[in-house]
Design an enzyme around this catalytic site. Structure first.
Site, short mmCIF file in Angstrom:
data_model
loop_
_atom_site.label_atom_id
_atom_site.label_comp_id
_atom_site.label_asym_id
_atom_site.label_seq_id
_atom_site.Cartn_x
_atom_site.Cartn_y
_atom_site.Cartn_z
N LYS A 11 0.66 -1.23 -0.13
CA LYS A 11 -0.12 -0.12 -0.10
C LYS A 11 0.97 1.17 -0.21
CE LYS A 11 0.85 1.66 4.28
NZ LYS A 11 1.74 2.76 4.78
N PRO A 95 8.97 -3.43 -0.61
CA PRO A 95 10.17 -3.07 0.04
C PRO A 95 10.12 -3.36 1.49
CG PRO A 95 9.54 -1.42 -1.34
CD PRO A 95 8.36 -2.37 -1.49
N ILE A 96 10.98 -3.94 2.46
CA ILE A 96 11.16 -4.31 3.85
C ILE A 96 11.29 -3.01 4.53
CG2 ILE A 96 12.24 -5.43 5.49
CD1 ILE A 96 12.78 -7.80 3.11
N MET A 100 5.50 0.67 3.10
CA MET A 100 4.50 -0.11 2.38
C MET A 100 3.42 -1.12 2.76
SD MET A 100 6.21 0.35 -1.55
CE MET A 100 4.61 -0.15 -2.28
N GLY A 102 4.43 -4.06 4.05
CA GLY A 102 4.66 -5.40 3.64
C GLY A 102 4.43 -6.60 4.66
N ASP A 137 -2.05 -2.25 10.49
CA ASP A 137 -2.63 -2.00 9.08
C ASP A 137 -3.18 -3.38 8.75
OD1 ASP A 137 -1.66 0.51 8.89
OD2 ASP A 137 0.43 0.03 8.26
#
Length: 288
Positions: A11, A95-96, A100, A102, A137
Site C-alpha cells: 500500500k 520493500p522491507i 508500504m 509489507g 494496518d
C-alpha cells in the site's frame, strides 16, 4: 485443497496525518490508503507435522514465531483447533521496512489463505477483527483497495477506485524504524496537514489532478530530516513530470503519480542512472 497461492499487495498513503498521541501510546491517524500492484507471493501448503513453518527468499526477515505470517496462521489454527501444520513460503517484492505495510499485507493474506485452505468460513469483517490484534494496518490489508483509515488505522471507510494513473515506487537504500518516526513526531507542532475530506471527494469525482495536488504526508517532517535522499528522489520525480510525489507511511519509500506513461518511463530511467534507489517499480493502483 492442499495448497493455496496468493498475492499480498503493498500500500501507499495518498494522505497521512497524525492527529494526537493517545494515552495508550499509540497515535490517532487520518489517512487515505491505496493498494498498488506491487506484491509478495505467498504459498501455503498443508503438512502432517502439526507445525507452522515459514520460509522467505530473504535473510532480512525472521522465519520464526515473530514473523507476522506465522502469527496469523497460529491465531486461526489455535482458534479452530486445526491439527494439520502448514508450510508458508513468502517471495518478497514489497520493500522491507519501507512504509508500504509489507509485513501487514503478508499477515492479512495469510489469514485469508488459512481461512480458504481449511474452509473456516470467516467473513472479511471477521478476519479484519482478528487482524487488528496483530497489527494496525492488517485490517486494511484484508479490506484492500482504497479507504479512509482513522483511529490507529483500523477504522476504515471504503472509497471507490481513484482515476487511473501510472505510479512509480522508489525505495532508497536506507531503512526507517517506524517506532523512531512515531517517537519523534510532534502532532501539536504540525503546521501543514493533508485535507483528507477534499482528497476523498476528488477520488469520488475521478479527478486525478486534484487528488494529486492534495497528497501529503506529515511524517516527512521527521524522516526527510534523517534521510535527505527522500527529497532527492521526490525532486527527480517532479522534474520528470510527476503530478506530485510524496513519501509513503513512515518511509523511506517514495511514490510519484504520473498521467503520462512515457514521462514515467523516463523518470524510472533517470532514477536508475542516478543510483538513488534500491528497489524501483513502475506500476498502477490495485483495486479489485
Amino acid at each position: 485443497m492442499e495448497k493455496i497461492e496468493l498475492k499480498a499487495y503493498g500500500k501507499i498513503n495518498l494522505g497521512l496525518d497524525v492527529i494526537r498521541k493517545r494515552p495508550d501510546g499509540y497515535h490517532d491517524l487520518d489517512m487515505i490508503m491505496q493498494m498498488v500492484d506491487v506484491y509478495d507471493d505467498i504459498v501455503i501448503t498443508k503438512n502432517k507435522t502439526g507445525k507452522i513453518e515459514v520460509k522467505t527468499d530473504t535473510a532480512v526477515l525472521s522465519n520464526g514465531k515473530d514473523n507476522l505470517a506465522y502469527m496469523a496462521a497460529k491465531m486461526l489454527m489455535d482458534e479452530f483447533k486445526i491439527k494439520d501444520g502448514v508450510n508458508i513460503y513468502i517471495n518478497k517484492r514489497i520493500p522491507i521496512a519501507g512504509g508500504m505495510a509489507g509485513g501487514s499485507s503478508d499477515c492479512a493474506t495469510t489469514l485469508m489463505g488459512i481461512n480458504q485452505l481449511f474452509e473456516l468460513g470467516l467473513s472479511k469483517e471477521e478476519l479484519m477483527e482478528r487482524g487488528v490484534k496483530l497489527g494496525a494496518d492488517v485490517p486494511y490489508c484484508v479490506l484492500g483497495g482504497t479507504a479512509i483509515a482513522r483511529g490507529i488505522g483500523e477504522v476504515l471507510t471504503p472509497l471507490p477506485a481513484p482515476a487511473d494513473c501510472h505510479v512509480i515506487i522508489a525505495k532508497p537504500p536506507v531503512s526507517v524504524s517506524t517506532a523512531y518516526v512515531y517517537g519523534h513526531i510532534k502532532p501539536l507542532e504540525i503546521t501543514k496537514r493533508p485535507d483528507i475530506e477534499a482528497m476523498a471527494q476528488s477520488i469520488k469525482d475521478g479527478d486525478l489532478k486534484k487528488m494529486a495536488s492534495l497528497i501529503y504526508n506529515v511524517m516527512e517532517d521527521v524522516t526527510v530530516g534523517e534521510y535527505p535522499i527522500i527529497s532527492e528522489i521526490k525532486q527527480v520525480m517532479l522534474d520528470n513530470g510527476a503530478l506530485n510525489s510524496i513519501m509513503s507511511g513512515s518511509g523511506p519509500t517514495v511514490f510519484g503519480l504520473f498521467d503520462d506513461k512515457e514521462k514515467a518511463q523516463q523518470c524510472v530511467k533517470t532514477l536508475e542512472e542516478k543510483g538513488l534507489t534500491q528497489q524501483l517499480y513502475l506500476t498502477k493502483f490495485h483495486n479489485e
